[in-house]
Design an enzyme around this catalytic site. Structure first.
Site, short mmCIF file in Angstrom:
data_model
loop_
_atom_site.label_atom_id
_atom_site.label_comp_id
_atom_site.label_asym_id
_atom_site.label_seq_id
_atom_site.Cartn_x
_atom_site.Cartn_y
_atom_site.Cartn_z
NE ARG A 104 -4.24 -1.67 2.32
CZ ARG A 104 -5.10 -1.28 2.05
NH1 ARG A 104 -5.60 0.04 2.07
NH2 ARG A 104 -6.62 -1.99 2.28
CE1 TYR A 213 -1.77 -9.17 -1.33
CE2 TYR A 213 -2.85 -10.28 -0.83
CZ TYR A 213 -2.63 -9.43 -0.96
OH TYR A 213 -3.35 -8.10 -0.58
CG ASP A 291 -13.60 1.71 2.19
OD1 ASP A 291 -13.99 1.08 1.47
OD2 ASP A 291 -12.66 1.55 3.86
#
Ligand SMILES: Cc1cc2nc3c(=O)[nH]c(=O)nc-3n(C[C@H](O)[C@H](O)[C@H](O)COP(=O)(O)OP(=O)(O)OC[C@H]3O[C@@H](n4cnc5c(N)ncnc54)[C@H](O)[C@@H]3O)c2cc1C
Length: 395
Positions: A104, A213, A291
């Site tokens: 991120r 991942y 969001d």
């Protein structure tokens, strides 16, 4: 057109970049004193990477990402493995754009640099938004330090606890799902060789699941472990837990899962809340994205991707659209709301699928996986997501 954006998260910065590239004036007000995303991973499917290529940052992002080769399902206790689908080249061939997994903070940096190249002083840090006022001519955003700034439109991209949403529609009542999500980052070199692969893995079990991942060209492995547990209910990116508590939560799970857990330097936990899908995002010159208006469980890996799509479509609606600002915002909202709400529902329905009690018994589990992850059913769950084109969808 001067657009004010509350919040410099992934959604707010994507919207800022899209709007700047499309000729609007943009100012972003972020409460944090420095731009930082939590150290966690993110999966970006083709519908999201398409937007970044359209905004000219695809290659910069690729340099920081990992192109995962494929996805697989594994059974929580026996470790039995099913190949789910190929990604990598397949994503490009099938959907036109790659599937990236990214750290991120790297993505945030790529976006912030691109925004600052368009307008060096577009991002205002340490500026908390506390409210707004609007009339038929303009909107005024109020900041905590007492200052106000004026614009033609205001976008609340201020995340799950959005002040702008509360200003529009009042306080919400999130419901705890009974599931918490653990997360952590593991140095790949700490893992046994058979696990250090560029594959996304989804371990499924009765009452829980684990996703991992690779990130940063395969140097890191991202871990998310979701578990049904009702004794802890804090919705936060920064709440720490311990490796011992995490290991207890996944007692009885396969040794490969525990190899990950043992090697997480700092595990964090997040109580997963749901909010009912919203029937409206905009009032007059003020609207929402990401969001702030459609937070979802992370079980379709689409929360950020939806915010990214919102940002691009918003840019098009405000810059290309006809009519006044409120009608442009209504067009943005009607282009986006149904799809985002469908993703909210699809994410919630994966709890039952990933945590199914049928998974307790290996023989029953095999039949269950063969049925639920059959090619046609997987296509029904993901094709509508991956094929979407934010750059040409009707608005
Ligand atoms: C465990 C986990 C795993 C996930 N994995 C994935 C995944 O693989 N793929 C995916 O697509 N999604 C994933 N998601 C979802 C994704 O993280 C969110 O959907 C995404 O971060 C939303 O972006 P946003 O910009 O809307 O909000 P945020 O990222 O929350 O950004 C909001 C910004 O607004 C700022 N802000 C808040 N209030 C104010 C205020 N009053 N004034 C000024 N600034 C303010 C905040 O500081 C922040 O910078 C995951 C979520 C979780 C919990």
């Amino acid at each position: 057109m001067r657009v004010l954006i509350a919040g410099a998260g992934l959604g707010g910065l994507t919207a800022a970049l899209a709007l700047l590239r499309m000729g609007c004036q943009v100012d972003v007000y972020e409460q944090a004193a420095e731009l930082r995303e939590v150290g966690a991973g993110l999966q970006l499917s083709a519908n999201g990477t398409h937007v970044f290529y359209a905004l000219g940052v695809g290659e910069a992002l690729k340099a920081h990402s990992c192109e995962t080769e494929g996805k697989e399902i594994r059974l929580w206790n026996t470790g039995e493995t099913w190949k789910l689908f190929d990604l990598g080249r397949n994503s490009v061939e099938r959907y036109g754009y790659p599937y990236f997994t990214v750290y991120r903070p790297d993505l945030l940096e790529v976006l912030a640099d691109a925004v600052r190249r368009e307008k060096p002083d577009a991002i205002h840090l340490g500026r908390k938004c506390v409210g707004f006022r609007q009339d038929s001519a303009a909107v005024e955003l109020q900041l905590e330090d007492g200052e106000s700034v004026g614009g033609d439109a205001l976008i609340g991209a201020d995340g799950v606890h959005s002040r702008i949403r509360q200003g529009l529609f009042g306080a919400d009542q999130p419901q705890f799902t009974g599931v918490i999500a653990w997360r952590g980052i593991v140095p790949m070199q700490a893992l046994p060789a058979h696990m250090a692969r560029r594959i996304g893995t989804n371990w499924i079990g009765p009452g829980g699941h684990v996703v991992h991942y690779p990130l940063r060209s395969g140097r890191l492995m991202n871990f998310v472990g979701a578990l049904e547990r009702s004794d802890w209910q804090v919705e936060s990116w920064s709440a720490r837990g311990t490796n011992a508590e995490l290991a207890r939560d996944f007692e009885g799970w396969h040794e490969d899962v525990h190899a990950l857990i043992r090697n997480i330097p700092a595990p964090y936990k997040w109580a997963l809340m749901v909010r009912p899908p919203m029937q409206r995002w905009s009032v007059g010159r003020v609207s929402l994205l990401g969001d702030a208006c459609h937070s979802m469980l992370p079980f379709l890996a689409q929360g950020a991707v939806m915010a990214i799509e919102d940002g691009y479509v918003l840019g098009r609606a405000l810059s290309e659209g006809r009519g006044d600002v409120p009608s442009r915002l209504r067009r943005y909202e009607s282009a986006r709301r149904e799809r985002a709400n469908r993703a909210v529902e699809g994410s919630a329905s994966n709890v039952q699928r990933f945590h199914n009690r049928a998974l307790a018994d290996p023989r029953e589990a095999r039949q269950y996986v063969d049925r639920e992850w059959a090619g046609q059913r997987v296509a029904e769950r993901y094709e509508w997501l991956f094929r979407y084109d934010a750059t040409s969808v009707a608005i």
